[in-house]
Motif scaffolding. Structure first.
Motif, PDB file in Angstrom:
ATOM      1  N   UNK A  41       5.138   3.537   2.577  1.00 26.75           N
ATOM      2  CA  UNK A  41       4.506   2.257   2.250  1.00 26.75           C
ATOM      3  C   UNK A  41       4.019   1.571   3.523  1.00 26.75           C
ATOM      4  N   UNK A  42       2.989   0.762   3.330  1.00 27.57           N
ATOM      5  CA  UNK A  42       2.419  -0.061   4.397  1.00 27.57           C
ATOM      6  C   UNK A  42       2.253  -1.466   3.858  1.00 27.57           C
ATOM      7  N   UNK A  43       2.787  -2.437   4.572  1.00 29.29           N
ATOM      8  CA  UNK A  43       2.708  -3.829   4.133  1.00 29.29           C
ATOM      9  C   UNK A  43       1.416  -4.439   4.660  1.00 29.29           C
ATOM     10  N   UNK A  44       0.325  -3.989   4.054  1.00 29.62           N
ATOM     11  CA  UNK A  44      -1.006  -4.424   4.428  1.00 29.62           C
ATOM     12  C   UNK A  44      -2.002  -3.832   3.453  1.00 29.62           C
ATOM     13  N   UNK A  45      -3.284  -3.976   3.729  1.00 31.50           N
ATOM     14  CA  UNK A  45      -4.338  -3.537   2.823  1.00 31.50           C
ATOM     15  C   UNK A  45      -4.582  -2.040   2.942  1.00 31.50           C
ATOM     16  N   UNK A  46      -4.992  -1.385   1.829  1.00 33.74           N
ATOM     17  CA  UNK A  46      -5.285   0.055   1.863  1.00 33.74           C
ATOM     18  C   UNK A  46      -6.339   0.432   2.906  1.00 33.74           C
ATOM     19  N   UNK A  47      -7.335  -0.432   3.094  1.00 31.57           N
ATOM     20  CA  UNK A  47      -8.399  -0.133   4.048  1.00 31.57           C
ATOM     21  C   UNK A  47      -7.841   0.001   5.458  1.00 31.57           C
ATOM     22  N   UNK A  48      -6.964  -0.918   5.827  1.00 32.61           N
ATOM     23  CA  UNK A  48      -6.340  -0.854   7.154  1.00 32.61           C
ATOM     24  C   UNK A  48      -5.422   0.356   7.263  1.00 32.61           C
ATOM     25  N   UNK A  49      -4.692   0.638   6.187  1.00 29.34           N
ATOM     26  CA  UNK A  49      -3.782   1.788   6.191  1.00 29.34           C
ATOM     27  C   UNK A  49      -4.547   3.085   6.417  1.00 29.34           C
ATOM     28  N   UNK A  50      -5.669   3.232   5.714  1.00 24.48           N
ATOM     29  CA  UNK A  50      -6.464   4.458   5.856  1.00 24.48           C
ATOM     30  C   UNK A  50      -6.979   4.614   7.283  1.00 24.48           C
ATOM     31  N   UNK A  51      -7.410   3.516   7.864  1.00 24.33           N
ATOM     32  CA  UNK A  51      -7.929   3.581   9.234  1.00 24.33           C
ATOM     33  C   UNK A  51      -6.829   3.988  10.222  1.00 24.33           C
ATOM     34  N   UNK A  52      -5.665   3.399  10.072  1.00 21.07           N
ATOM     35  CA  UNK A  52      -4.567   3.691  10.999  1.00 21.07           C
ATOM     36  C   UNK A  52      -3.966   5.079  10.774  1.00 21.07           C
ATOM     37  N   UNK A  53      -4.066   5.592   9.549  1.00 21.19           N
ATOM     38  CA  UNK A  53      -3.513   6.912   9.235  1.00 21.19           C
ATOM     39  C   UNK A  53      -4.435   8.056   9.643  1.00 21.19           C
ATOM     40  N   UNK A  54      -5.527   7.746  10.296  1.00 22.88           N
ATOM     41  CA  UNK A  54      -6.494   8.773  10.683  1.00 22.88           C
ATOM     42  C   UNK A  54      -5.862   9.950  11.433  1.00 22.88           C
ATOM     43  N   UNK A  55      -4.908   9.730  12.363  1.00 25.40           N
ATOM     44  CA  UNK A  55      -4.308  10.875  13.058  1.00 25.40           C
ATOM     45  C   UNK A  55      -3.639  11.874  12.117  1.00 25.40           C
ATOM     46  N   UNK A  56      -3.069  11.393  11.028  1.00 29.36           N
ATOM     47  CA  UNK A  56      -2.448  12.285  10.050  1.00 29.36           C
ATOM     48  C   UNK A  56      -3.490  12.906   9.128  1.00 29.36           C
ATOM     49  N   UNK A  57      -4.421  12.089   8.683  1.00 29.02           N
ATOM     50  CA  UNK A  57      -5.464  12.580   7.777  1.00 29.02           C
ATOM     51  C   UNK A  57      -6.334  13.645   8.434  1.00 29.02           C
ATOM     52  N   UNK A  58      -6.410  13.597   9.765  1.00 33.92           N
ATOM     53  CA  UNK A  58      -7.246  14.549  10.500  1.00 33.92           C
ATOM     54  C   UNK A  58      -6.455  15.726  11.059  1.00 33.92           C
ATOM     55  N   UNK A  59      -5.180  15.832  10.687  1.00 34.28           N
ATOM     56  CA  UNK A  59      -4.368  16.980  11.108  1.00 34.28           C
ATOM     57  C   UNK A  59      -4.471  18.057  10.030  1.00 34.28           C
ATOM     58  N   UNK A  60      -5.034  19.199  10.404  1.00 27.72           N
ATOM     59  CA  UNK A  60      -5.282  20.233   9.407  1.00 27.72           C
ATOM     60  C   UNK A  60      -6.258  19.730   8.361  1.00 27.72           C
ATOM     61  N   UNK A  61      -6.102  20.260   7.152  1.00 29.62           N
ATOM     62  CA  UNK A  61      -6.934  19.809   6.039  1.00 29.62           C
ATOM     63  C   UNK A  61      -6.034  19.474   4.854  1.00 29.62           C
ATOM     64  N   UNK A  62      -5.646  18.215   4.710  1.00 31.89           N
ATOM     65  CA  UNK A  62      -4.811  17.840   3.564  1.00 31.89           C
ATOM     66  C   UNK A  62      -5.483  18.239   2.254  1.00 31.89           C
ATOM     67  N   UNK A  71       0.845  -1.196   0.000  1.00 28.74           N
ATOM     68  CA  UNK A  71       0.000   0.000   0.000  1.00 28.74           C
ATOM     69  C   UNK A  71       0.879   1.245   0.000  1.00 28.74           C
ATOM     70  N   UNK A  72       0.693   2.085  -1.001  1.00 26.69           N
ATOM     71  CA  UNK A  72       1.389   3.364  -1.089  1.00 26.69           C
ATOM     72  C   UNK A  72       0.471   4.448  -0.546  1.00 26.69           C
ATOM     73  N   UNK A  73       1.008   5.314   0.298  1.00 23.74           N
ATOM     74  CA  UNK A  73       0.213   6.431   0.790  1.00 23.74           C
ATOM     75  C   UNK A  73       0.984   7.736   0.629  1.00 23.74           C
ATOM     76  N   UNK A  74       0.259   8.792   0.355  1.00 24.64           N
ATOM     77  CA  UNK A  74       0.843  10.134   0.230  1.00 24.64           C
ATOM     78  C   UNK A  74      -0.210  11.154   0.657  1.00 24.64           C
ATOM     79  N   UNK A  75       0.152  11.968   1.649  1.00 21.61           N
ATOM     80  CA  UNK A  75      -0.755  12.981   2.183  1.00 21.61           C
ATOM     81  C   UNK A  75      -0.065  14.332   2.029  1.00 21.61           C
ATOM     82  N   UNK A  76      -0.731  15.279   1.376  1.00 28.54           N
ATOM     83  CA  UNK A  76      -0.145  16.590   1.077  1.00 28.54           C
ATOM     84  C   UNK A  76      -0.876  17.703   1.814  1.00 28.54           C
ATOM     85  N   UNK A  77      -0.077  18.702   2.248  1.00 30.79           N
ATOM     86  CA  UNK A  77      -0.636  19.908   2.871  1.00 30.79           C
ATOM     87  C   UNK A  77      -0.024  21.147   2.221  1.00 30.79           C
TER      88      UNK A  77
END
Length: 426
Positions: free
Chosen positions: A227-248, A171-177
């Motif tokens: 990268x996350x060695x798991x499913x995108x759904x799990x990655x999104x759930x665990x990344x909530x603290x970052x996704x909810x910081x400010x407004x990406x 799983x590739x993730x990228x969060x931009x601000x």
């Protein structure tokens, strides 16, 4: 003069010729050294970049690679067999140089450093003799020193054997601000997440200044990716603290083939505006989490600078990196929490001295919270470079140097000198 070696015998001949004629030696593979210690004036450059053979033994999980192979070439060759190696994120770096400096990349927290996958190496020593070193044979001291002791210090590596691994989707993730977001909170949230994350995660936090030309370069000034060695759904759930910081302003979380993840890393960490940039780089390790004061220094520097291309790239460490102790290999900073890569590029109409000074000021302001530097990102401003690069392993490295290169044949600025005759060595 430059000798483009085609095989190990060419390397032997070049070393013997240089010693007979008393010509200083420089060693070059990928040609990626930031301060160009792999070349010079009045020297012979022994270049192994055309030694490109790769032999893969999938059943044994190893690959034997000549010293001229780059990271991209090895990734490509291995991926054809459904495999990968513990490599870096810059494709044109020579794989032998990556091993010799330690090698920090996307598999660092899951498997370890590139040098941790080293099984065997072939090296030509200062007398032109071929040495084969492993962890357990009579040259185990040289094997140890080659796991993070820097390139060009002990001899010329002509071949390495590495462990290889299955290349599975990730799983590739990228969060931009943008800069109108709470920058200090973004840095804190990223750090807090990856200090606690399990080994399935690896990430960079990429920080550019407020005057960064985002639209022109089509790149966000603040990004967390990895990268996350798991499913995108799990990655999104665990990344909530970052996704909810400010407004990406943008976010991507998707499953990709491993080879695509490596390409995305390279695209995301690209720092230069042209093929021949003028730049300065440095680095440092954080042995403890950054306190708010340090985070504020980073934010204020990037907010107030007039340099559009001053960059701080932070690596998440920990995980498998810490499975070995600081003395198990020459790479000393096993207990570090983070690594900082400082970089600044200046354009034709800008003052190089001013830009370099800005980077140096930032590095010095963060010294109370950091330690040392990575030998793969050397810095001429660091005076006690031996301790900075090798920490508590300096004495042992100098003893290995005295044993294998007592005449200091492999010498360059910031090289490892032999231990003195008064030093008691193992």
């Amino acid at each position: 003069m430059i000798v483009y070696c085609q095989n190990t015998r060419d390397v032997q001949n070049a070393i013997r010729w240089a010693r007979f004629h008393k010509v200083p030696i420089r060693v070059r593979s990928g040609g990626h050294h930031h301060i160009a210690y792999s070349t010079g004036t009045g020297v012979i450059v022994i270049d192994v970049s055309e030694m490109k053979q790769v032999h893969v033994n999938k059943s044994q999980g190893i690959a034997t690679v000549q010293a001229g192979v780059t990271g991209h070439e090895l990734y490509t060759k291995l991926f054809q067999r459904g495999l990968t190696h513990v490599g870096g994120t810059c494709s044109d770096v020579g794989i032998s140089g990556l091993v010799l400096t330690g090698g920090m990349g996307p598999l660092l927290r899951r498997i370890g450093l590139t040098c941790d996958s080293l099984v065997r190496l072939e090296m030509v020593d200062a007398n032109g003799r071929i040495i084969h070193a492993t962890k357990h044979n009579e040259h185990k001291d040289l094997f140890w020193a080659s796991q993070g002791g820097g390139g060009g210090n002990f001899g010329i590596v002509t071949s390495i054997t590495l462990k290889v691994y299955p290349a599975k989707p990730v799983t590739w993730f990228k969060i931009d601000w943008d800069w109108n977001q709470p920058v200090e909170k973004v840095i804190h949230a990223w750090q807090n997440f990856f200090l606690k994350a399990d080994r399935r995660w690896f990430s960079h936090l990429d920080l550019w200044p407020k005057v960064f030309p985002s639209k022109k370069l089509k790149k966000s000034p603040l990004s967390a990716f990895g990268v996350f060695y798991g499913a995108p759904k799990e990655a999104r759930r665990k990344l909530a603290p970052l996704l909810n910081t400010g407004r990406p302003n943008k976010q991507t979380i998707k499953l990709v083939p491993w080879v695509e993840a490596i390409q995305l890393f390279e695209e995301s960490t690209a720092v230069f505006t042209g093929p021949k940039p003028e730049y300065k780089t440095s680095g440092a390790f954080a042995m403890r989490p950054l306190p708010p004061k340090a985070i504020k220094i980073i934010r204020k520097t990037l907010q107030n600078t007039t340099s559009p291309l001053l960059n701080v790239l932070i690596y998440s460490l920990g995980g498998a990196l810490q499975d070995k102790s600081p003395t198990d290999t020459a790479f000393f900073y096993r207990k570090a929490k983070l690594f900082f890569l400082y970089n600044v590029e200046w354009l034709k109409n800008e003052s190089a001295n001013k830009r370099i000074r800005e980077l140096e000021v930032l590095r010095r302001r963060l010294l109370p919270y950091t330690r040392g530097d990575y030998v793969g990102n050397p810095d001429t401003n660091i005076k006690d470079y031996l301790t900075s690069y090798y920490g508590g392993n300096v004495r042992r490295l100098r003893c290995v140097k005295r044993k294998h290169d007592p005449d200091y044949v492999f010498r360059f600025p910031q090289s490892i000198p032999p231990a003195s005759k008064m030093t008691k060595c193992p």
